[in-house]
Structures are given as C-alpha cells and as structure tokens.
Scaffold this motif. Structure first.
Motif, PDB file in Angstrom:
ATOM      1  N   LYS A 195     -28.336   1.080 -27.886  1.00  0.00           N
ATOM      2  CA  LYS A 195     -28.657   0.149 -26.811  1.00  0.00           C
ATOM      3  C   LYS A 195     -28.443   0.801 -25.445  1.00  0.00           C
ATOM      4  CE  LYS A 195     -27.665  -4.104 -29.384  1.00  0.00           C
ATOM      5  NZ  LYS A 195     -26.893  -5.381 -29.405  1.00  0.00           N
ATOM      6  N   LEU A 196     -29.258   0.375 -24.488  1.00  0.00           N
ATOM      7  CA  LEU A 196     -29.166   0.893 -23.119  1.00  0.00           C
ATOM      8  C   LEU A 196     -28.858  -0.263 -22.176  1.00  0.00           C
ATOM      9  CD1 LEU A 196     -29.571   3.292 -21.128  1.00  0.00           C
ATOM     10  CD2 LEU A 196     -31.958   2.570 -20.948  1.00  0.00           C
ATOM     11  N   PHE A 197     -27.827  -0.085 -21.373  1.00  0.00           N
ATOM     12  CA  PHE A 197     -27.431  -1.088 -20.402  1.00  0.00           C
ATOM     13  C   PHE A 197     -27.548  -0.510 -18.992  1.00  0.00           C
ATOM     14  CE2 PHE A 197     -25.399  -2.344 -24.292  1.00  0.00           C
ATOM     15  CZ  PHE A 197     -25.359  -3.731 -24.265  1.00  0.00           C
ATOM     16  N   LYS A 198     -27.912  -1.367 -18.062  1.00  0.00           N
ATOM     17  CA  LYS A 198     -27.908  -1.004 -16.643  1.00  0.00           C
ATOM     18  C   LYS A 198     -27.130  -2.082 -15.894  1.00  0.00           C
ATOM     19  CE  LYS A 198     -30.786  -0.143 -12.576  1.00  0.00           C
ATOM     20  NZ  LYS A 198     -32.156  -0.139 -12.012  1.00  0.00           N
ATOM     21  N   ASP A 199     -26.053  -1.690 -15.241  1.00  0.00           N
ATOM     22  CA  ASP A 199     -25.188  -2.641 -14.533  1.00  0.00           C
ATOM     23  C   ASP A 199     -24.803  -3.790 -15.459  1.00  0.00           C
ATOM     24  OD1 ASP A 199     -25.443  -1.085 -12.233  1.00  0.00           O
ATOM     25  OD2 ASP A 199     -27.255  -2.161 -11.614  1.00  0.00           O
ATOM     26  N   GLU A 200     -24.424  -3.433 -16.668  1.00  0.00           N
ATOM     27  CA  GLU A 200     -23.959  -4.364 -17.695  1.00  0.00           C
ATOM     28  C   GLU A 200     -25.063  -5.257 -18.254  1.00  0.00           C
ATOM     29  OE1 GLU A 200     -20.591  -6.522 -16.258  1.00  0.00           O
ATOM     30  OE2 GLU A 200     -19.370  -4.723 -15.927  1.00  0.00           O
ATOM     31  N   GLU A 201     -26.307  -5.014 -17.865  1.00  0.00           N
ATOM     32  CA  GLU A 201     -27.435  -5.791 -18.399  1.00  0.00           C
ATOM     33  C   GLU A 201     -28.182  -4.953 -19.424  1.00  0.00           C
ATOM     34  OE1 GLU A 201     -31.684  -7.789 -16.967  1.00  0.00           O
ATOM     35  OE2 GLU A 201     -30.295  -6.960 -15.490  1.00  0.00           O
ATOM     36  N   LEU A 202     -28.429  -5.514 -20.590  1.00  0.00           N
ATOM     37  CA  LEU A 202     -29.180  -4.818 -21.634  1.00  0.00           C
ATOM     38  C   LEU A 202     -30.630  -4.682 -21.207  1.00  0.00           C
ATOM     39  CD1 LEU A 202     -29.316  -3.651 -24.541  1.00  0.00           C
ATOM     40  CD2 LEU A 202     -29.866  -5.983 -25.307  1.00  0.00           C
ATOM     41  N   ILE A 203     -31.110  -3.447 -21.134  1.00  0.00           N
ATOM     42  CA  ILE A 203     -32.494  -3.231 -20.699  1.00  0.00           C
ATOM     43  C   ILE A 203     -33.347  -2.536 -21.748  1.00  0.00           C
ATOM     44  CG2 ILE A 203     -31.862  -3.162 -18.244  1.00  0.00           C
ATOM     45  CD1 ILE A 203     -32.151  -0.094 -18.411  1.00  0.00           C
ATOM     46  N   GLY A 204     -32.738  -2.119 -22.874  1.00  0.00           N
ATOM     47  CA  GLY A 204     -33.548  -1.484 -23.900  1.00  0.00           C
ATOM     48  C   GLY A 204     -32.745  -1.149 -25.134  1.00  0.00           C
ATOM     49  N   SER A 205     -33.456  -0.905 -26.206  1.00  0.00           N
ATOM     50  CA  SER A 205     -32.817  -0.464 -27.440  1.00  0.00           C
ATOM     51  C   SER A 205     -33.774   0.456 -28.180  1.00  0.00           C
ATOM     52  CB  SER A 205     -32.426  -1.653 -28.314  1.00  0.00           C
ATOM     53  OG  SER A 205     -33.575  -2.370 -28.732  1.00  0.00           O
ATOM     54  N   ALA A 206     -33.222   1.311 -29.000  1.00  0.00           N
ATOM     55  CA  ALA A 206     -34.019   2.260 -29.783  1.00  0.00           C
ATOM     56  C   ALA A 206     -33.363   2.437 -31.141  1.00  0.00           C
ATOM     57  CB  ALA A 206     -34.132   3.596 -29.061  1.00  0.00           C
ATOM     58  N   ILE A 207     -34.161   2.806 -32.126  1.00  0.00           N
ATOM     59  CA  ILE A 207     -33.665   3.091 -33.464  1.00  0.00           C
ATOM     60  C   ILE A 207     -33.781   4.586 -33.700  1.00  0.00           C
ATOM     61  CG2 ILE A 207     -33.982   2.674 -35.930  1.00  0.00           C
ATOM     62  CD1 ILE A 207     -35.133  -0.052 -35.238  1.00  0.00           C
ATOM     63  N   THR A 208     -32.706   5.199 -34.141  1.00  0.00           N
ATOM     64  CA  THR A 208     -32.719   6.648 -34.332  1.00  0.00           C
ATOM     65  C   THR A 208     -33.741   7.053 -35.391  1.00  0.00           C
ATOM     66  OG1 THR A 208     -30.902   6.494 -35.937  1.00  0.00           O
ATOM     67  CG2 THR A 208     -30.320   6.898 -33.631  1.00  0.00           C
ATOM     68  N   GLY A 209     -34.398   8.195 -35.136  1.00  0.00           N
ATOM     69  CA  GLY A 209     -35.438   8.688 -36.029  1.00  0.00           C
ATOM     70  C   GLY A 209     -34.884   9.488 -37.189  1.00  0.00           C
ATOM     71  N   THR A 210     -35.763  10.169 -37.878  1.00  0.00           N
ATOM     72  CA  THR A 210     -35.375  10.903 -39.086  1.00  0.00           C
ATOM     73  C   THR A 210     -34.384  12.018 -38.800  1.00  0.00           C
ATOM     74  OG1 THR A 210     -37.331  12.297 -38.812  1.00  0.00           O
ATOM     75  CG2 THR A 210     -37.538  10.377 -40.262  1.00  0.00           C
ATOM     76  N   SER A 211     -34.390  12.529 -37.568  1.00  0.00           N
ATOM     77  CA  SER A 211     -33.424  13.562 -37.182  1.00  0.00           C
ATOM     78  C   SER A 211     -32.308  12.991 -36.315  1.00  0.00           C
ATOM     79  CB  SER A 211     -34.134  14.702 -36.444  1.00  0.00           C
ATOM     80  OG  SER A 211     -35.095  15.329 -37.276  1.00  0.00           O
ATOM     81  N   GLY A 212     -32.172  11.671 -36.360  1.00  0.00           N
ATOM     82  CA  GLY A 212     -31.135  11.020 -35.571  1.00  0.00           C
ATOM     83  C   GLY A 212     -31.469  10.883 -34.104  1.00  0.00           C
ATOM     84  N   GLU A 213     -32.694  11.243 -33.726  1.00  0.00           N
ATOM     85  CA  GLU A 213     -33.043  11.281 -32.304  1.00  0.00           C
ATOM     86  C   GLU A 213     -33.342   9.882 -31.760  1.00  0.00           C
ATOM     87  OE1 GLU A 213     -36.982  11.277 -34.386  1.00  0.00           O
ATOM     88  OE2 GLU A 213     -35.011  12.141 -34.753  1.00  0.00           O
ATOM     89  N   PHE A 214     -33.087   9.733 -30.456  1.00  0.00           N
ATOM     90  CA  PHE A 214     -33.458   8.522 -29.734  1.00  0.00           C
ATOM     91  C   PHE A 214     -33.733   8.907 -28.291  1.00  0.00           C
ATOM     92  CE2 PHE A 214     -28.957   8.910 -28.826  1.00  0.00           C
ATOM     93  CZ  PHE A 214     -28.858   8.520 -27.502  1.00  0.00           C
ATOM     94  N   SER A 215     -34.498   8.073 -27.603  1.00  0.00           N
ATOM     95  CA  SER A 215     -34.763   8.345 -26.185  1.00  0.00           C
ATOM     96  C   SER A 215     -35.155   7.055 -25.485  1.00  0.00           C
ATOM     97  CB  SER A 215     -35.861   9.403 -26.011  1.00  0.00           C
ATOM     98  OG  SER A 215     -37.114   8.901 -26.488  1.00  0.00           O
ATOM     99  N   PHE A 216     -34.877   7.034 -24.187  1.00  0.00           N
ATOM    100  CA  PHE A 216     -35.299   5.967 -23.303  1.00  0.00           C
ATOM    101  C   PHE A 216     -36.055   6.628 -22.155  1.00  0.00           C
ATOM    102  CE2 PHE A 216     -31.393   4.453 -25.334  1.00  0.00           C
ATOM    103  CZ  PHE A 216     -31.817   3.240 -25.872  1.00  0.00           C
ATOM    104  N   GLU A 217     -37.329   6.288 -22.028  1.00  0.00           N
ATOM    105  CA  GLU A 217     -38.189   6.945 -21.032  1.00  0.00           C
ATOM    106  C   GLU A 217     -38.495   5.990 -19.884  1.00  0.00           C
ATOM    107  OE1 GLU A 217     -38.946  10.075 -21.421  1.00  0.00           O
ATOM    108  OE2 GLU A 217     -38.316  10.321 -23.515  1.00  0.00           O
ATOM    109  N   GLY A 218     -39.038   6.576 -18.806  1.00  0.00           N
ATOM    110  CA  GLY A 218     -39.517   5.773 -17.678  1.00  0.00           C
ATOM    111  C   GLY A 218     -38.436   5.046 -16.915  1.00  0.00           C
ATOM    112  N   LEU A 219     -37.280   5.648 -16.788  1.00  0.00           N
ATOM    113  CA  LEU A 219     -36.177   5.018 -16.066  1.00  0.00           C
ATOM    114  C   LEU A 219     -36.206   5.413 -14.596  1.00  0.00           C
ATOM    115  CD1 LEU A 219     -33.351   5.773 -18.668  1.00  0.00           C
ATOM    116  CD2 LEU A 219     -34.824   3.750 -18.540  1.00  0.00           C
ATOM    117  N   LEU A 220     -35.833   4.493 -13.727  1.00  0.00           N
ATOM    118  CA  LEU A 220     -35.762   4.816 -12.305  1.00  0.00           C
ATOM    119  C   LEU A 220     -34.499   5.614 -12.026  1.00  0.00           C
ATOM    120  CD1 LEU A 220     -36.917   1.460 -10.713  1.00  0.00           C
ATOM    121  CD2 LEU A 220     -38.247   3.544 -11.018  1.00  0.00           C
TER     122      LEU A 220
END
Length: 199
Positions: free
Chosen positions: A174-199
């Motif tokens: 999960k991704l939080f910004k100023d304590e607000e949840l703004i996104g979540s991702a599920i890890t891939g086959t290699s355990g990878e995750f990413s959040f793109e397009g952030l200011l």
C-alpha cells in the motif's frame, strides 16, 4: 508650382513590412483636379514564440533556475493549415505567419514518454495572429513524474538484506501520502511492485 502632367506616387519601404497593395498607376492630373483613393496597404508578419521548459517543481510556472527542453515538437494548427517546429537548445521556439495565415491558431506540444504536461492546464494555447502583433511567452511546461518501486522477499537468514533470498509474489503493498491511502499494488512473480506517475 508644378505644371499639369503625369505623377507617380510610391511609398518608402520600412524594414519588416510587406506591401500588400499594388503600387498606384501613374496619375495624370490637370489644374483643379483632386485625386483621392491613392492608398498603400502593408503587412508585418506576426510571430508567436515561447519556451518548452522542465517544470521541476510542478507549479505550472517557468521559474528562475528551471531549464528549457531541446528537441520537443511544437505544432500550430488552424483549420487545414499546420505549422511545426522543434525547440532550440534553450527550449525556445517561434512561428512566423504570412498574409494567408492570419487568424486564430491552436498551439500544442507532442508528448514524450516519461513526461507529464503541467502547463497549460488544458494542454493547448489559442493565439490570434494578425499583422504587426508578436505574441511571446506562449510556453509549455512538463515534469518527470516520480515513481516508487521495490521487491518483496523472504529474508531467509533475517539479515534485513536481499542476498540470495526468495521473492514473494501475491503480497499487497500500500502507498500512503500524508497518511491518506492513494494506491496499492500486488507483488509480481519476482516480488516486484511499483507506483508510477507520482508528483
């Protein structure tokens, strides 16, 4: 006192101007005559110019210290007419318009991968091109979106380092910004995750 005869009326050209009317034909005049309507029309090609800049702080303003971006394509469109140019090393560009190109033009940039446009907000400028009017600072701002990425792994020996460990897929990050949840991702086959397009 000039005697009756044939007279030729011409204008003295000024730099940057184009005569749009034909020069008047020789005029034969007699005493007592008044000749009117000997007119001269001129056109000065208008210019539209501006900058393509890196909006490093994303505030939609070309601030001091921010850099111009070279090699970006800027388009100007009016109906079926299209003009294209590429930004210079300092990010500057300009268009010059002829007598057949006056009117309202829509200016836009060609987006490039890895960038987001911050200015203008509606992505285009609408500018009127008329004789002798140069419109400046018609600019475009872009920024590089931030990203956060990583891997989820099983810390086999508990050393807090990913060394010869197994990756874990299917975990929710999960991704939080100023304590607000703004996104979540599920890890891939290699355990990878990413959040793109952030200011």
């Amino acid at each position: 006192l000039e005697l009756p005869g044939t007279y030729t009326v011409t204008e003295v050209q000024q730099s940057g101007w184009q005569q749009t009317t034909t020069s008047p034909a020789p005029i034969e005049i007699q005493l007592g005559q008044t000749i009117s309507g000997v007119n001269f029309g001129n056109f000065k090609p208008p210019k539209i110019s501006g900058y393509k800049f890196e909006d490093a702080n994303g505030n939609s303003v070309f601030d001091n210290g921010e850099s111009g971006l070279e090699g970006w394509t800027i388009n100007a469109v009016k109906g079926s007419q299209t003009k294209t140019t590429t930004t210079a090393p300092d990010g500057s560009y300009s268009f010059t318009f002829s007598t057949t190109e006056t009117g309202t033009w829509s200016l836009s940039e060609v987006q490039q991968s890895g960038w987001s446009q911050s200015f203008p907000v509606n992505r285009t400028h609408s500018v009127l091109a008329v004789s002798a009017v140069d419109t400046m600072n018609v600019s475009f701002g872009n920024y590089r979106p931030a990203s956060i990425s990583g891997q989820k792994f099983e810390d086999m020996n508990g050393d807090s380092a990913m060394t010869d460990d197994l990756t874990l897929s299917g975990w929710i990050i999960k991704l939080f910004k100023d304590e607000e949840l703004i996104g979540s991702a599920i890890t891939g086959t290699s355990g990878e995750f990413s959040f793109e397009g952030l200011l």
